[in-house]
Design an enzyme around this catalytic site. Structure first.
Site, short mmCIF file in Angstrom:
data_model
loop_
_atom_site.label_atom_id
_atom_site.label_comp_id
_atom_site.label_asym_id
_atom_site.label_seq_id
_atom_site.Cartn_x
_atom_site.Cartn_y
_atom_site.Cartn_z
N CYS A 292 1.67 -13.21 0.24
CA CYS A 292 0.71 -13.67 -0.79
C CYS A 292 0.64 -15.19 -0.93
CB CYS A 292 1.07 -13.04 -2.14
SG CYS A 292 0.96 -11.26 -2.13
N1 LIG Z 1 3.15 -7.31 -1.07
C1 LIG Z 1 2.84 -7.89 -2.22
O1 LIG Z 1 3.72 -8.34 -2.94
C2 LIG Z 1 1.41 -7.96 -2.71
C3 LIG Z 1 1.18 -8.25 -4.05
C4 LIG Z 1 -0.12 -8.32 -4.52
C5 LIG Z 1 -1.16 -8.13 -3.63
N2 LIG Z 1 -0.93 -7.88 -2.31
C6 LIG Z 1 -2.07 -7.65 -1.44
O2 LIG Z 1 -2.19 -6.26 -1.21
C7 LIG Z 1 -2.69 -6.02 0.11
C8 LIG Z 1 -1.72 -5.11 0.85
O3 LIG Z 1 -0.48 -5.78 0.98
P1 LIG Z 1 0.86 -5.03 1.32
O4 LIG Z 1 1.96 -5.99 1.04
O5 LIG Z 1 0.89 -3.68 0.68
O6 LIG Z 1 0.71 -4.84 2.90
P2 LIG Z 1 1.57 -3.85 3.84
O7 LIG Z 1 1.47 -4.42 5.21
O8 LIG Z 1 2.90 -3.61 3.23
O9 LIG Z 1 0.79 -2.48 3.75
C9 LIG Z 1 -0.48 -2.30 4.30
C10 LIG Z 1 -0.53 -0.89 4.89
O10 LIG Z 1 -1.86 -0.69 5.33
C11 LIG Z 1 -1.82 0.01 6.55
N3 LIG Z 1 -3.09 -0.20 7.22
C12 LIG Z 1 -3.52 -1.27 7.92
N4 LIG Z 1 -4.78 -1.08 8.32
C13 LIG Z 1 -5.17 0.12 7.86
C14 LIG Z 1 -6.36 0.87 7.93
N5 LIG Z 1 -7.45 0.40 8.57
N6 LIG Z 1 -6.39 2.07 7.34
C15 LIG Z 1 -5.30 2.55 6.69
N7 LIG Z 1 -4.15 1.90 6.58
C16 LIG Z 1 -4.09 0.69 7.16
C17 LIG Z 1 -0.59 -0.53 7.25
O11 LIG Z 1 -0.11 0.38 8.22
C18 LIG Z 1 0.37 -0.68 6.08
O12 LIG Z 1 1.14 0.47 5.86
C19 LIG Z 1 -2.87 -7.40 0.73
O13 LIG Z 1 -4.18 -7.82 0.52
C20 LIG Z 1 -1.93 -8.26 -0.07
O14 LIG Z 1 -2.35 -9.62 -0.07
C21 LIG Z 1 0.35 -7.76 -1.84
#
Ligand SMILES: NC(=O)c1ccc[n+]([C@@H]2O[C@H](COP(=O)([O-])OP(=O)(O)OC[C@H]3O[C@@H](n4cnc5c(N)ncnc54)[C@H](O)[C@@H]3O)[C@@H](O)[C@H]2O)c1
Length: 461
Positions: A292
Site C-alpha cells: 500500500c
Molecule cells: N494488504 C493490505 O494491507 C491492503 C490494505 C488495504 C487495501 N489493500 C488493497 O487491496 C487490494 C488487494 O490487496 P491484497 O493485499 O489482498 O493482495 P493479495 O495479493 O494478498 O491478494 C490478491 C488475491 O487476488 C488473486 N487474484 C489476482 N488476480 C485475480 C483475478 N483476476 N481473479 C481472481 N483472483 C485474482 C491473487 O491470487 C490473490 O490471492 C489491493 O488493491 C491493495 O492495494 C491492501
C-alpha cells in the site's frame, strides 16, 4: 448528497429503491439472502469473506490461484495471522466456498473485487488484475447484480475503467446492474481493529448503487460513511495513504538530522506526542514496505499528470523513504568501522525481521530485502532470522534472494555475527537474549529500547 454516517443498516423498504432490479437486490440484502462473491482471496479478500460469513451471508470466494482455493475448501489458511481453525469454522457454517470457476460469478448477487493493484517498474498503475476481473464479470453479468471495487486505485477507475467494461455486456449501469467503490482499509495483523470495526467509505455510481452498497456494508461493519461518488471514495483512500507516506518521510528526514546532532529521534517523538493537539506521531524506519504505502501514492501521481499537475510532496516523500535502506547500510558501515575496526566486505551480518512490518508474513516491497542486497553488494555475508518467513519467496525485484532460509535462533549462532540489524520488530523475539549474545546491533525500529534493553553495543539507525 448527505455525508451523515450510517450507523445502522437501512430497513428493507428504504433500500427497495427505484427500479425493480434495485428493489429485489435491496430485499435480498436486507434479509441477508444476497449471495456475496469475493474476487481475490488475499490479505484483504479473505478477512472480508470471514467477516461477511460471520454476519450470516453466504460467500462464494473466487481466486485464480488454485492452491489457495484448495486450501480454503480443506479448511486451511495460507496467511500467517489468520488461523486455519477460523477457516475450518467458516467452512463448517456451510456458507463459505472457494472456487476458481469464474462461470459461477453469475451465482453472486453482489461481487466485491479485492484483486491486486500494483505499480509497474516505471511506477505506473498496473490495472491488469482489475481489468481481467471486470472482463470475467462482464461475460456473466446479469440483471440485478451489484459490483463493488475494493482494490486501491486512482480516482476515476470505477466509472472510467470498470463501468465501460461491464456495460459492454449490453446491460445498463444504474438500472440493470449497479457499481460502487468502497476502499479496503484493512490493517493486517492489527489486533485492535478487526475488519468489521473499521468504518467503511462508500461511493455509489448513482443513488441506487449507493443505497444498496451502504445497506450491504451496514450489515457487517460498525459504520458506513457515504460520499458523493466512486471517484471521491477512491480519492479518500489515496488521501489516507499519501498522508502516511509523507509523514513517515518527514520522520525519516528528522531522524537523519537529529542523528547528526546526536539527538535520539525516538525520544523526541515520545516527548512530542504528549502534546494533546496539533501533533501526530509517525515513526522512522528502514524504509517503506507492503502493498500500500510505497505503491498507492503513485496512482495519484499518475492520474494527476492527466490534469497537468505534478505531485511534488509525493515524489519527495518517495525519494526520502526509498533512500532509507541505503542510509541503514551506511550507518552500519560507520558503526562497524568505529566499533569493530572493520569494513562491510567479508563481515558476517544477521538481519532480524524481513517481513515489511511486524507480526505478519507479508514481505511485498519489504525494505529488508533492499538492505539484504545492498549489504551483499558491499561484500557482506548476510543471513536472516524471521519466524514468520522461513523461506524467502520469489519476488520481482529480488529474485536472487528466493529460497534463502531463516537461521535457527541460538546464542552461539547469534554471537558468530559481526553485526545484527533489526529491520522488523516482530513481537516475541528475545531481544534481551539478542543483546546479550550479539557483538553489535543496529536497531532501525527502536525495538530494544521498547523491550527495556539498554547496551552500549546497540546503535539506532
Ligand atoms: N494488504 C493490505 O494491507 C491492503 C490494505 C488495504 C487495501 N489493500 C488493497 O487491496 C487490494 C488487494 O490487496 P491484497 O493485499 O489482498 O493482495 P493479495 O495479493 O494478498 O491478494 C490478491 C488475491 O487476488 C488473486 N487474484 C489476482 N488476480 C485475480 C483475478 N483476476 N481473479 C481472481 N483472483 C485474482 C491473487 O491470487 C490473490 O490471492 C489491493 O488493491 C491493495 O492495494 C491492501
Amino acid at each position: 448528497m448527505s455525508t451523515a454516517l450510517l450507523e445502522h443498516p437501512e430497513p428493507a423498504d428504504e433500500v427497495a429503491c427505484r427500479g425493480s432490479a434495485a428493489a429485489t437486490l435491496g430485499e435480498l440484502i436486507a434479509r441477508r439472502e444476497a449471495r456475496v462473491g469475493i474476487v481475490g482471496l488475499g490479505y484483504v479478500g479473505l478477512p472480508l469473506a470471514r467477516t461477511i460469513v460471520e454476519h450470516r451471508f453466504a460467500v462464494l470466494g473466487f481466486d485464480i490461484d488454485v492452491r489457495k482455493v484448495q486450501a480454503l475448501n480443506a479448511g486451511r489458511s495460507y496467511i500467517g495471522h489468520i488461523p486455519s481453525a477460523s477457516i475450518a469454522a467458516l467452512r463448517a457454517t456451510g456458507r463459505f466456498e472457494a472456487t476458481s470457476d469464474f462461470g459461477r460469478l453469475a451465482e453472486a448477487d453482489v461481487i466485491l473485487i479485492c484483486v491486486p493493484t500494483p505499480i509497474d517498474k516505471h511506477r505506473e498503475p498496473d490495472l491488469s488484475f482489475v481489468i481481467s476481473t471486470a472482463e470475467a464479470i462482464q461475460a456473466r453479468l446479469r440483471r440485478g447484480q451489484l459490483i463493488v471495487l475494493e482494490s486501491t486505485t486512482y480516482p476515476g477507475t470505477t466509472t472510467e475503467v470498470v463501468r465501460p467494461l461491464l456495460e459492454a455486456s449490453g446491460l445498463k449501469c444504474g438500472t440493470d446492474f449497479f457499481i460502487a467503490y468502497s476502499p479496503e482499509r484493512e490493517d493486517p495483523g492489527n489486533l485492535d481493529f478487526s475488519t468489521g470495526a473499521i468504518p467503511k467509505i462508500v461511493g455509489g455510481d448513482g443513488p441506487d448503487a449507493l443505497r444498496l452498497t451502504a445497506a450491504l456494508y451496514g450489515s457487517f461493519t460498525s459504520k458506513v460513511v457515504p460520499v458523493s461518488n466512486p471517484a471521491t471514495a477512491e480519492a479518500v483512500k489515496l488521501a489516507e495513504n499519501v498522508f502516511r507516506a509523507v509523514n513517515i518521510a518527514l520522520a525519516n528526514e528528522m531522524k537523519l538530522i537529529y542523528e547528526a546532532m546526536g539527538i535520539d529521534i525516538w525520544e523526541v517523538i515520545e516527548a512530542a506526542k504528549t502534546k494533546p493537539f496539533g501533533y501526530m506521531a509517525f515513526y522512522p524506519g528502514p524504509g517503506l514496505g507492503g502493498h500500500c504505502i510505497p505503491v498507492d501514492p503513485f496512482y495519484l501521481t499518475w492520474k494527476a499528470r492527466e490534469y497537468g499537475i505534478t505531485t511534488k510532496f509525493i515524489e519527495l516523500a518517495g525519494e526520502i523513504n526509498n533512500s532509507m535502506p541505503q542510509c541503514v547500510v551506511e550507518r552500519l558501515s560507520r558503526v562497524l568501522d568505529r566499533k569493530a575496526g572493520r569494513g562491510l566486505a567479508g563481515a558476517k551480518i544477521l538481519l532480524v525481521g524481513i517481513a515489511y512490518k511486524k507480526n505478519i508474513d507479508d514481505m511485498r516491497e519489504s525494505p529488508a530485502l533492499k538492505i539484504f542486497d545492498l549489504l551483499e553488494d558491499r561484500g557482506g555475508q548476510v543471513d536472516y532470522y524471521d519466524p514468520f518467513i522461513p523461506i524467502v519467496p520469489m519476488t520481482r525485484d529480488h529474485p536472487n534472494l528466493a529460497g534463502r532460509k531463516s537461521i535457527r535462533w541460538n546464542r552461539a549462532r547469534l554471537a558468530s555475527y559481526d553485526a545484527v540489524v533489526i529491520a522488523t520488530d516482530h513481537d516475541g523475539i528475545d531481544y534481551a537474549g539478542l543483546s546479550r549474545s550479539a557483538k553489535l546491533i543496529v536497531d532501525t525500529r527502536n525495538a530494544l529500547q521498547r523491550a527495556g534493553v539498554t547496551s552500549d553495543r546497540v546503535c539506532k539507525a
